[in-house]
Design a protein around this motif. Structure first.
Motif, PDB file in Angstrom:
ATOM      1  N   GLU A 369      41.471  -5.932  95.389  1.00 30.81           N
ATOM      2  CA  GLU A 369      40.429  -6.629  96.137  1.00 30.81           C
ATOM      3  C   GLU A 369      40.087  -7.958  95.476  1.00 30.81           C
ATOM      4  OE1 GLU A 369      40.395  -3.497  95.283  1.00 30.81           O
ATOM      5  OE2 GLU A 369      40.518  -2.473  97.231  1.00 30.81           O
ATOM      6  N   GLY A 372      43.037 -10.311  96.224  1.00 28.44           N
ATOM      7  CA  GLY A 372      43.430 -10.496  97.615  1.00 28.44           C
ATOM      8  C   GLY A 372      44.744  -9.806  97.938  1.00 28.44           C
ATOM      9  N   THR A 374      45.992  -6.619  99.401  1.00 24.59           N
ATOM     10  CA  THR A 374      45.433  -5.470 100.118  1.00 24.59           C
ATOM     11  C   THR A 374      46.412  -4.783 101.050  1.00 24.59           C
ATOM     12  OG1 THR A 374      44.645  -6.941 101.887  1.00 24.59           O
ATOM     13  CG2 THR A 374      43.126  -6.505 100.047  1.00 24.59           C
ATOM     14  N   GLU A 375      47.590  -5.402 101.299  1.00 24.25           N
ATOM     15  CA  GLU A 375      48.490  -4.806 102.281  1.00 24.25           C
ATOM     16  C   GLU A 375      49.900  -5.376 102.121  1.00 24.25           C
ATOM     17  OE1 GLU A 375      47.344  -6.023 106.246  1.00 24.25           O
ATOM     18  OE2 GLU A 375      46.488  -7.876 105.451  1.00 24.25           O
ATOM     19  N   TYR A 511      45.328 -16.221  98.572  1.00 30.42           N
ATOM     20  CA  TYR A 511      45.442 -14.903  97.960  1.00 30.42           C
ATOM     21  C   TYR A 511      46.622 -14.866  97.000  1.00 30.42           C
ATOM     22  CZ  TYR A 511      42.947 -14.177 102.362  1.00 30.42           C
ATOM     23  OH  TYR A 511      42.088 -14.298 103.416  1.00 30.42           O
ATOM     24  N   SER A 530      50.043  -8.865  99.861  1.00 28.08           N
ATOM     25  CA  SER A 530      48.965  -9.845  99.758  1.00 28.08           C
ATOM     26  C   SER A 530      47.943  -9.502 100.841  1.00 28.08           C
ATOM     27  CB  SER A 530      49.501 -11.272  99.916  1.00 28.08           C
ATOM     28  OG  SER A 530      48.497 -12.234  99.649  1.00 28.08           O
ATOM     29  N   THR A 531      47.380 -10.517 101.492  1.00 29.67           N
ATOM     30  CA  THR A 531      46.506 -10.321 102.649  1.00 29.67           C
ATOM     31  C   THR A 531      47.014 -11.209 103.773  1.00 29.67           C
ATOM     32  OG1 THR A 531      44.563  -9.754 101.334  1.00 29.67           O
ATOM     33  CG2 THR A 531      44.170 -10.572 103.556  1.00 29.67           C
ATOM     34  N   ASP A 533      47.259 -13.625 106.826  1.00 30.57           N
ATOM     35  CA  ASP A 533      46.354 -14.686 107.282  1.00 30.57           C
ATOM     36  C   ASP A 533      46.630 -15.092 108.726  1.00 30.57           C
ATOM     37  OD1 ASP A 533      48.770 -15.946 106.990  1.00 30.57           O
ATOM     38  OD2 ASP A 533      48.026 -17.605 105.778  1.00 30.57           O
TER      39      ASP A 533
END
Length: 622
Positions: A369, A372, A374-375, A511, A530-531, A533
């Motif tokens: 978190e 950044g 997260t997935e 991120y 990462s996350t 966008d």
């Protein structure tokens, strides 16, 4: 009668198809015209400035663009007059000596300087030459002049000054006979340290600036009634070795370092100091020798901070540490010197060094978190069925360098830098590599399977590609699919040859980006965590066009082979051109577009044979 309104009949709308085709053709035409313009500009520049320095090239602020090397050298002689007009002021207290750099042995080499300017845009690989020409004509290129320093001239100059400064010491002194401390009467003396002063002058001349330099002077103490206390201290200092170590108990740390009394005696110095009780002697270690000693230790203690390495747990969505972070370490020479001088006068012989520590940007304690991460953002797999065991070993060794590696927000990632040296000692094996227009056996063959996988993951994830080079010819491994082969994968390869050829991309998100690599016996998978966008990717390819069949087989003699032995060392490949276009969208809007053009050479089968081997007739050669 009233007017009659007739319905107006309009032609049916054709949609935006033709408009899109026109725009696409316009864009492609623009790229084509730009390429022709760039090539034309490069050729025109080479022709127009044949025998002359490219425009925009300056040496030490002197514009030599458009001049021949001879004219450039003449202009440098005229404009760069630092060796003759500069001033170096040497100072000993209130006494000063003024010299020009030329009087200290500095001279300009105008011909070498002009030749360096002439080589700008004319040496090295073609992309580098084009880049240099563009940079010279747009923002300009500044080069340093080539200077020649004859230290013998400066040494003679200092020797003359020394005749004015040096005088024998007649004060009481402490002296050393080996490790024995002897108190002898004497007189105050001063002597110029020519070697140290010469180093100071050399550094100042290299800066091409005027300067005021304090000469290094060694002073002997004046007459002192009683030097026994400092003599006793000197004896205590020389009574046992001096041991330097790192503070704390670091695992696998360097040191300790032991300075034996015989070496300490050479470092020991006696200086005159003024105290409330009057002049006195102070025993200590020579600062210049201790600085040199510590400066030699500094690289051995240097440790760069390294981020922790993680993997992303797809079940818990948490980061798991696979390699702890490393705290950076650097020797503080100035503080260590002060501490050593202080402790040794207190009679201590085991002294910890002063060290500065630096945390890396990402430590073991940080969470996904915070970073950044997260997935899963993108995963790409390439295949290498049929590879040799050596090639597979190289793929695994190279992929391991990137497993768990982090790319910071805004960072341009260099694959070659992260890959490091490709050597047998680093776990790589000899396998086939493409170099110098041929396929040969070399250390690291197969690394390009890893670079190709990274390129495709970057490509499909929608990150900007900063630097990418294709292979000289089509390699079957890079067009393998899970179950076969696809021409659509042609043009999506990338080669890396450390340190000359690199692959780079930019993490243009806010991120951190986590990379994971997984290698099986026939495939490699590269993952980005990462996350997201909101970016998506659309791409299309021409596939291989302008196909050229392989040339006729090549046979060449190899004296290392036996008579009758024929061995294939290179394999035929069809030549072709491939253009791949990519459009990256962010939240439905076009974010950027790019195009990747690849020209593959036609490649022939190459065979080597032993001396005296009878070759097959030409019509039977494969």
């Amino acid at each position: 009668m009233g007017a009659i309104d007739y319905p107006v009949r309009r032609p049916p709308l054709r949609g935006n198809v033709n408009l899109f085709e026109q725009i696409l053709l316009a864009v492609l035409a623009g790229f084509f015209i730009f390429g022709l313009t760039l090539a034309g500009a490069f050729l025109a520049t080479r022709l127009w400035y044949a025998g002359r320095v490219l425009p925009g090239v300056s040496i030490a602020g002197v514009d030599v663009g458009g001049l021949s090397p001879h004219a450039a050298a003449a202009r440098l002689v005229e404009r760069i007059d630092y060796p003759h007009s500069g001033k170096i002021i040497l100072r000993d207290g209130e006494r000063v000596w003024v010299a020009t750099p030329g009087e200290l042995g500095l001279s300009l080499d105008p011909d070498a300087s002009a030749q360096a300017a002439f080589r700008v845009g004319r040496s090295g690989p073609l992309p580098g030459r084009i880049k240099a020409q563009v940079e010279a004509m747009t923002s300009g290129i500044q080069l340093p002049p080539v200077l020649v320093l004859d230290q013998r001239v400066a040494y003679r100059f200092l020797s003359n000054i020394a005749r004015e400064i040096d005088k024998p010491a007649i004060d009481a002194t402490l002296s050393l006979n080996g490790t024995q401390v002897v108190v002898t009467p004497g007189q105050t003396g001063r002597s110029l340290d020519i070697s140290a002063s010469l180093v100071l002058i050399t550094l100042q001349l290299q800066s091409l600036r005027d300067g005021i330099l304090d000469l290094y002077i060694h002073e002997a103490a004046p007459v002192i009634l009683d030097a026994s206390a400092e003599a006793d201290l000197a004896r205590r200092i020389l009574s046992e070795p001096l041991v330097l170590s790192l503070p704390g108990a670091e695992a696998n740390s360097a040191g300790p370092w032991t300075i034996q009394p015989e070496q300490l005696a050479q470092m020991l110095t006696v200086q005159r100091v003024d105290t409330p009780q009057g002049p006195s002697y102070q025993v200590g270690l020579r600062q210049d020798l201790m600085i040199a000693y510590l400066a030699d230790l500094a690289p051995k203690l240097q440790r760069y901070p390294q981020n922790a390495r993680f993997i992303f747990n797809d079940d818990t969505h948490q980061l798991e540490v696979i390699q702890p972070s490393i705290t950076g370490r650097q020797l503080d020479v100035e503080k260590s010197l002060r501490l050593i001088q202080e402790k040794i006068r207190q009679g201590e012989h085991a002294i910890p060094l002063e060290v500065m520590y630096t945390d890396p940007p990402v430590t073991d304690k940080m969470t996904g978190e915070q970073l950044g991460i997260t997935e899963l953002v993108q995963a790409t797999t390439t295949y290498f069925r049929g590879s040799s065991s050596e090639r597979k070993q190289n793929i695994r060794a190279a992929a391991a360098r990137f497993h768990g590696l982090l790319v910071a927000p805004g960072e341009t990632f260099s694959m070659a830098q992260a890959l490091g040296d490709i050597t047998l000692d680093n776990g790589f094996a000899e396998a086939l590599i493409i170099i110098g227009g041929q396929t040969i056996k070399g250390v690291g063959g197969g690394v390009c399977q890893v670079s190709t996988t990274l390129f495709r993951n970057v490509f499909f994830a929608g990150f900007p590609v900063v630097e990418r080079y294709a292979h000289a010819y089509r390699v079957g491994y890079y067009e393998q699919t899970a179950n076969g082969h696809s021409d659509r994968l042609a043009g999506l390869d990338a080669t890396v040859f450390v340190p000359l050829v690199d692959f780079k991309f930019t993490n243009d998100t806010p991120y951190w980006l986590l990379m994971e690599t997984y290698v099986s016996d026939t495939s490699i998978t590269w993952k980005f965590y990462s996350t997201k966008d909101g970016r998506t990717v659309e791409w299309n390819t021409t596939g291989p066009v302008n196909r050229v069949p392989p040339p006729e087989p090549v046979y060449r003699e190899n004296p290392d082979l036996a008579k009758g032995e024929i061995r294939q060392v290179d394999w035929a490949a069809e030549g072709a051109d491939v253009t791949v276009e990519r459009t990256v969208y962010k939240n439905g809007a076009v974010y950027f577009k790019d195009t990747f053009f690849t020209h593959y050479e036609a490649w022939a089968n190459v065979y080597e044979y032993g001396p005296g081997t009878e070759l097959p007739p030409p019509d039977e050669r494969r």
